[in-house]
Design an enzyme around this catalytic site. Structure first.
Site, PDB file in Angstrom:
ATOM      1  CE  LYS A 156      38.106  38.717  29.442  1.00 46.39           C
ATOM      2  NZ  LYS A 156      37.726  37.328  29.197  1.00 46.39           N
TER       3      LYS A 156
HETATM    4  N1  PMP Z   1      39.674  32.701  32.957  1.00 54.37           N
HETATM    5  C1  PMP Z   1      39.325  32.932  31.681  1.00 54.37           C
HETATM    6  C2  PMP Z   1      40.033  32.211  30.589  1.00 54.37           C
HETATM    7  C3  PMP Z   1      38.298  33.855  31.390  1.00 54.37           C
HETATM    8  O1  PMP Z   1      37.927  34.085  30.127  1.00 54.37           O
HETATM    9  C4  PMP Z   1      37.634  34.505  32.443  1.00 54.37           C
HETATM   10  C5  PMP Z   1      36.533  35.483  32.147  1.00 54.37           C
HETATM   11  N2  PMP Z   1      37.055  36.766  31.921  1.00 54.37           N
HETATM   12  C6  PMP Z   1      38.029  34.225  33.761  1.00 54.37           C
HETATM   13  C7  PMP Z   1      39.050  33.314  33.988  1.00 54.37           C
HETATM   14  C8  PMP Z   1      37.380  34.924  34.919  1.00 54.37           C
HETATM   15  O2  PMP Z   1      37.809  36.266  34.961  1.00 54.37           O
HETATM   16  P1  PMP Z   1      36.887  37.417  35.531  1.00 54.37           P
HETATM   17  O3  PMP Z   1      36.504  37.014  36.910  1.00 54.37           O
HETATM   18  O4  PMP Z   1      37.754  38.616  35.516  1.00 54.37           O
HETATM   19  O5  PMP Z   1      35.700  37.525  34.642  1.00 54.37           O
END
Ligand code: PMP
Length: 305
Positions: A156
């Site tokens: 991320k």
């Molecule tokens: N995919 C992307 C590209 C994201 O930015 C996010 C948000 N963090 C998610 C999926 C969902 O992840 P999470 O449930 O950990 O927030």
């Protein structure tokens, strides 16, 4: 979204006034996207505010940093303490948290070795991000998620959000709410900032990390909740036609929550919010609010002063 300027931000080891959390224009991350981030939520519970799945978010931050060779100057337990102290200092009952570790100013040029890592944590009150009260209208994007041998999509990282921003802009310019991005091999990956799920004949399916999807913490939470509800769950590649033909499609993410999808590429789904979507959204609310005791281990309490 403007953040209240009266709040404090945790920045490189101390709580500082909002106005003092500044970086230099020659910071490496500003030029080359060398940062990793997390988005986490604090929910109001009967026992006071609590951070949802803080350990999982900080573990993902560490994994993202390791993949990009960004050295984190703080350990996860130090960042956990800093997080709780920040939420208490800002006095939130509920909020969104943004952890960011980025390369600051050291030297110009791509070489990462001479730029120190800075870490910040900010908090603000942020209601669910996508349009509420109706299913979303999705469009398949002309932009794709990156190949695992380009910027690793499992990290991320800040830089790759340019891809997400382009996809989101293309979708909203065309009158849709959100973009569905495909993986380089043409299978379904995820949306600009959410994972995607499809339900057909009672079976819940979501694409794996190998399809370029982030390993979402809400995705993982919902897979657990679905199994506990007795649903059949599969993490496997999906085609866009699997979404067109689904009984239900929904998105998941920390900022967005659980959001039903009404249509993809102008193909309407049978209902704007399906039965399993409703049950999972309710189970998610019960987990994050501490109402369901089985999931309280996911909550880190914030002791306000
Ligand atoms: N995919 C992307 C590209 C994201 O930015 C996010 C948000 N963090 C998610 C999926 C969902 O992840 P999470 O449930 O950990 O927030």
């Amino acid at each position: 979204m403007t953040i209240p300027e009266s709040s404090v931000i945790w920045f490189d080891g101390a709580l500082v006034p909002w106005r003092e959390a500044r970086v230099h224009v020659l910071s490496h991350a500003l030029h080359y996207g060398t940062g990793v981030l997390e988005g986490t939520r604090v929910f109001d519970t009967a026992a006071g505010p609590a951070v949802f799945r803080l350990d999982a978010h900080l573990a993902r931050l560490e994994r993202s940093a390791r993949m990009l060779r960004i050295e984190l100057p703080y350990k996860a337990d130090e960042l956990a303490q800093a997080t709780v102290a920040l939420v208490a200092a800002n006095g939130h009952r509920e909020c969104y948290l943004r952890h960011l570790a980025f390369l600051g100013y050291g030297a110009m040029g791509l070489d990462m070795r001479h730029s120190p890592t800075s870490v910040s944590i900010a908090s603000w009150e942020w209601p669910a991000l996508l349009p509420a009260g109706r299913g979303l209208r999705l469009a398949t994007s002309s932009w794709r998620r990156t190949d695992a041998n380009a910027v690793p999509p499992a990290a991320k990282a800040t830089g790759p959000y340019l891809n997400s921003a382009l996809a989101r802009r293309e979708a909203t310019d065309a009158g849709f709410d959100e973009a569905l991005l495909l993986a380089p091999d043409g299978t379904v990956s995820e949306c600009s900032a959410e994972n995607v799920f499809a339900v057909r004949d009672g079976v819940l399916r979501t694409p794996p990390g190998s399809a370029g999807a982030l390993e979402g913490i809400t995705q993982d939470t919902l897979l657990t909740l679905a199994r506990d509800l007795g649903a059949e769950v599969r993490v496997e590649p999906l085609l866009r036609s699997d979404l067109y033909a689904a009984d239900e499609v929904f998105l998941s993410g920390t900022a967005a929550g659980v959001v039903p999808v009404a249509s993809l590429d102008n193909r309407e789904l049978p209902s704007a919010e399906g039965e399993l979507t409703k049950r999972l959204a309710a189970a998610y609310r019960a987990a994050v609010s501490g109402a369901d005791a089985r999931y309280r281990h996911w909550l880190t309490p914030v002791q306000s002063s």
